[in-house]
Write a protein that holds these residues in place. Structure first.
Motif, PDB file in Angstrom:
ATOM      1  N   SER A  55       1.048  -1.101  -0.064  1.00 38.14           N
ATOM      2  CA  SER A  55       0.133   0.136  -0.039  1.00 38.14           C
ATOM      3  C   SER A  55       0.835   1.219   0.063  1.00 38.14           C
ATOM      4  N   MET A  56       0.398   2.426  -0.278  1.00 33.56           N
ATOM      5  CA  MET A  56       1.138   3.518  -0.170  1.00 33.56           C
ATOM      6  C   MET A  56       0.709   4.475   0.995  1.00 33.56           C
ATOM      7  N   ASP A  57       1.855   5.013   1.283  1.00 34.75           N
ATOM      8  CA  ASP A  57       1.761   6.069   2.473  1.00 34.75           C
ATOM      9  C   ASP A  57       2.329   7.170   2.097  1.00 34.75           C
ATOM     10  N   GLY A  58       2.218   8.368   2.057  1.00 41.02           N
ATOM     11  CA  GLY A  58       2.853   9.332   1.370  1.00 41.02           C
ATOM     12  C   GLY A  58       3.448   8.996   0.135  1.00 41.02           C
ATOM     13  N   ASP A  59       4.685   9.360   0.127  1.00 40.67           N
ATOM     14  CA  ASP A  59       5.721   9.072  -1.129  1.00 40.67           C
ATOM     15  C   ASP A  59       6.065   7.661  -1.237  1.00 40.67           C
ATOM     16  N   GLU A  60       5.678   6.718  -0.014  1.00 39.07           N
ATOM     17  CA  GLU A  60       6.299   5.378   0.002  1.00 39.07           C
ATOM     18  C   GLU A  60       5.317   4.383  -0.265  1.00 39.07           C
ATOM     19  N   ILE A  61       6.003   3.046  -0.637  1.00 38.91           N
ATOM     20  CA  ILE A  61       5.280   2.103  -0.887  1.00 38.91           C
ATOM     21  C   ILE A  61       5.778   1.030   0.267  1.00 38.91           C
ATOM     22  N   ILE A  62       4.685   0.382   0.907  1.00 40.98           N
ATOM     23  CA  ILE A  62       4.748  -0.526   2.097  1.00 40.98           C
ATOM     24  C   ILE A  62       4.612  -1.797   1.747  1.00 40.98           C
ATOM     25  N   CYS A  63       5.893  -2.661   2.136  1.00 35.39           N
ATOM     26  CA  CYS A  63       5.593  -4.182   1.922  1.00 35.39           C
ATOM     27  C   CYS A  63       4.689  -4.715   2.553  1.00 35.39           C
ATOM     28  N   PRO A  64       3.743  -5.634   2.221  1.00 36.15           N
ATOM     29  CA  PRO A  64       2.672  -6.154   2.864  1.00 36.15           C
ATOM     30  C   PRO A  64       3.173  -7.141   3.957  1.00 36.15           C
ATOM     31  N   TRP A  65       4.436  -7.725   3.854  1.00 34.43           N
ATOM     32  CA  TRP A  65       4.635  -8.675   4.606  1.00 34.43           C
ATOM     33  C   TRP A  65       5.392  -8.285   6.109  1.00 34.43           C
ATOM     34  N   HIS A  66       6.481  -7.174   6.124  1.00 36.59           N
ATOM     35  CA  HIS A  66       6.597  -6.835   7.466  1.00 36.59           C
ATOM     36  C   HIS A  66       6.930  -5.175   7.502  1.00 36.59           C
ATOM     37  N   SER A  67       6.123  -4.457   6.533  1.00 39.64           N
ATOM     38  CA  SER A  67       5.945  -3.136   6.485  1.00 39.64           C
ATOM     39  C   SER A  67       7.334  -2.385   6.213  1.00 39.64           C
ATOM     40  N   GLY A  68       8.182  -2.895   5.346  1.00 38.26           N
ATOM     41  CA  GLY A  68       9.362  -2.180   5.027  1.00 38.26           C
ATOM     42  C   GLY A  68       8.900  -1.314   4.124  1.00 38.26           C
ATOM     43  N   ALA A  69       9.723  -0.128   4.095  1.00 41.32           N
ATOM     44  CA  ALA A  69       8.993   1.058   3.495  1.00 41.32           C
ATOM     45  C   ALA A  69      10.156   1.645   2.571  1.00 41.32           C
ATOM     46  N   TYR A  70       9.823   1.825   1.149  1.00 35.46           N
ATOM     47  CA  TYR A  70      10.680   2.533  -0.013  1.00 35.46           C
ATOM     48  C   TYR A  70       9.761   3.784  -0.407  1.00 35.46           C
ATOM     49  N   ASN A  71      10.715   4.720  -0.771  1.00 34.44           N
ATOM     50  CA  ASN A  71      10.254   5.872  -1.611  1.00 34.44           C
ATOM     51  C   ASN A  71       9.905   5.449  -2.987  1.00 34.44           C
ATOM     52  N   ILE A  72       8.917   5.620  -3.407  1.00 32.37           N
ATOM     53  CA  ILE A  72       8.418   5.096  -4.962  1.00 32.37           C
ATOM     54  C   ILE A  72       9.110   5.709  -5.985  1.00 32.37           C
ATOM     55  N   MET A  73       9.604   6.937  -5.688  1.00 28.18           N
ATOM     56  CA  MET A  73      10.267   7.761  -6.606  1.00 28.18           C
ATOM     57  C   MET A  73      11.750   7.331  -6.856  1.00 28.18           C
ATOM     58  N   THR A  74      12.351   7.074  -5.710  1.00 25.46           N
ATOM     59  CA  THR A  74      13.933   6.874  -5.589  1.00 25.46           C
ATOM     60  C   THR A  74      14.349   5.400  -5.464  1.00 25.46           C
ATOM     61  N   GLY A  75      13.246   4.709  -4.801  1.00 31.35           N
ATOM     62  CA  GLY A  75      13.811   3.124  -4.331  1.00 31.35           C
ATOM     63  C   GLY A  75      14.460   3.250  -3.246  1.00 31.35           C
ATOM     64  N   LYS A  76      14.387   4.335  -2.404  1.00 28.92           N
ATOM     65  CA  LYS A  76      15.366   4.672  -1.096  1.00 28.92           C
ATOM     66  C   LYS A  76      14.654   3.854   0.058  1.00 28.92           C
ATOM     67  N   ALA A  77      15.136   3.016   0.764  1.00 25.62           N
ATOM     68  CA  ALA A  77      14.757   2.262   1.793  1.00 25.62           C
ATOM     69  C   ALA A  77      14.440   3.477   3.043  1.00 25.62           C
ATOM     70  N   ASP A  78      13.130   3.533   3.821  1.00 28.50           N
ATOM     71  CA  ASP A  78      13.116   4.294   4.667  1.00 28.50           C
ATOM     72  C   ASP A  78      14.098   3.842   6.002  1.00 28.50           C
ATOM     73  N   GLU A  79      14.806   4.821   6.595  1.00 28.35           N
ATOM     74  CA  GLU A  79      15.843   4.546   7.561  1.00 28.35           C
ATOM     75  C   GLU A  79      15.022   3.882   8.800  1.00 28.35           C
ATOM     76  N   ASN A  80      13.576   4.313   8.974  1.00 28.33           N
ATOM     77  CA  ASN A  80      12.822   3.647  10.044  1.00 28.33           C
ATOM     78  C   ASN A  80      12.582   2.175  10.026  1.00 28.33           C
ATOM     79  N   THR A  81      12.600   1.814   8.806  1.00 28.55           N
ATOM     80  CA  THR A  81      12.308   0.213   8.409  1.00 28.55           C
ATOM     81  C   THR A  81      13.823  -0.389   7.912  1.00 28.55           C
ATOM     82  N   ASN A  82      15.002  -0.355   8.619  1.00 24.09           N
ATOM     83  CA  ASN A  82      16.029  -0.475   8.287  1.00 24.09           C
ATOM     84  C   ASN A  82      16.356  -1.825   7.967  1.00 24.09           C
ATOM     85  N   TRP A  83      15.379  -2.899   8.150  1.00 23.31           N
ATOM     86  CA  TRP A  83      15.431  -4.334   7.661  1.00 23.31           C
ATOM     87  C   TRP A  83      15.252  -4.424   6.151  1.00 23.31           C
TER      88      TRP A  83
END
Ligand code: FES
Length: 104
Positions: A55-83
């Motif tokens: 699902s999308m949260d702001g500019d991030e796509i959230i993995c449905p399994w363990h909520s890892g977050a990536y910026n949809i425009m850059t692919g950068k992983a969110d530092e708050n989901t460092n797994w």
């Protein structure tokens, strides 16, 4: 530049609702976000979760399994989901009729 047709038309996408596609042997999650179309490698860097079912949260796509977050425009992983780690994104090219291709 190697354009690959996605078989998806922009008009069939719903804002912030990821759709699965495949191009160049890679699974992609395609998202209409703020009126533009983005494509991100769909296999999560953590344990392979399907980002196209996320699902999308702001500019991030959230993995449905363990909520890892990536910026949809850059692919950068969110530092708050460092797994999860940075992942590839691909440029989308829109044809005159709205047919989408990806530059891989
Ligand atoms: S598989 Fe995506 S966060 Fe775990």
């Amino acid at each position: 530049m190697a354009l690959q047709k996605l078989g998806i038309n922009k008009k069939d996408l719903k804002e912030d609702s990821p759709t699965g596609a495949e191009a160049g042997g890679k699974k992609l999650a395609v998202v209409l976000h703020k009126g533009k179309v983005f494509a991100i490698y769909a296999v999560c860097t953590h344990e392979g979760g399907p980002l196209e079912e996320g699902s999308m949260d702001g500019d991030e796509i959230i993995c449905p399994w363990h909520s890892g977050a990536y910026n949809i425009m850059t692919g950068k992983a969110d530092e708050n989901t460092n797994w999860v780690h940075d992942t590839p994104v691909y440029k989308i090219v829109e044809g005159a009729d709205g047919a989408l291709s990806v530059d891989m």
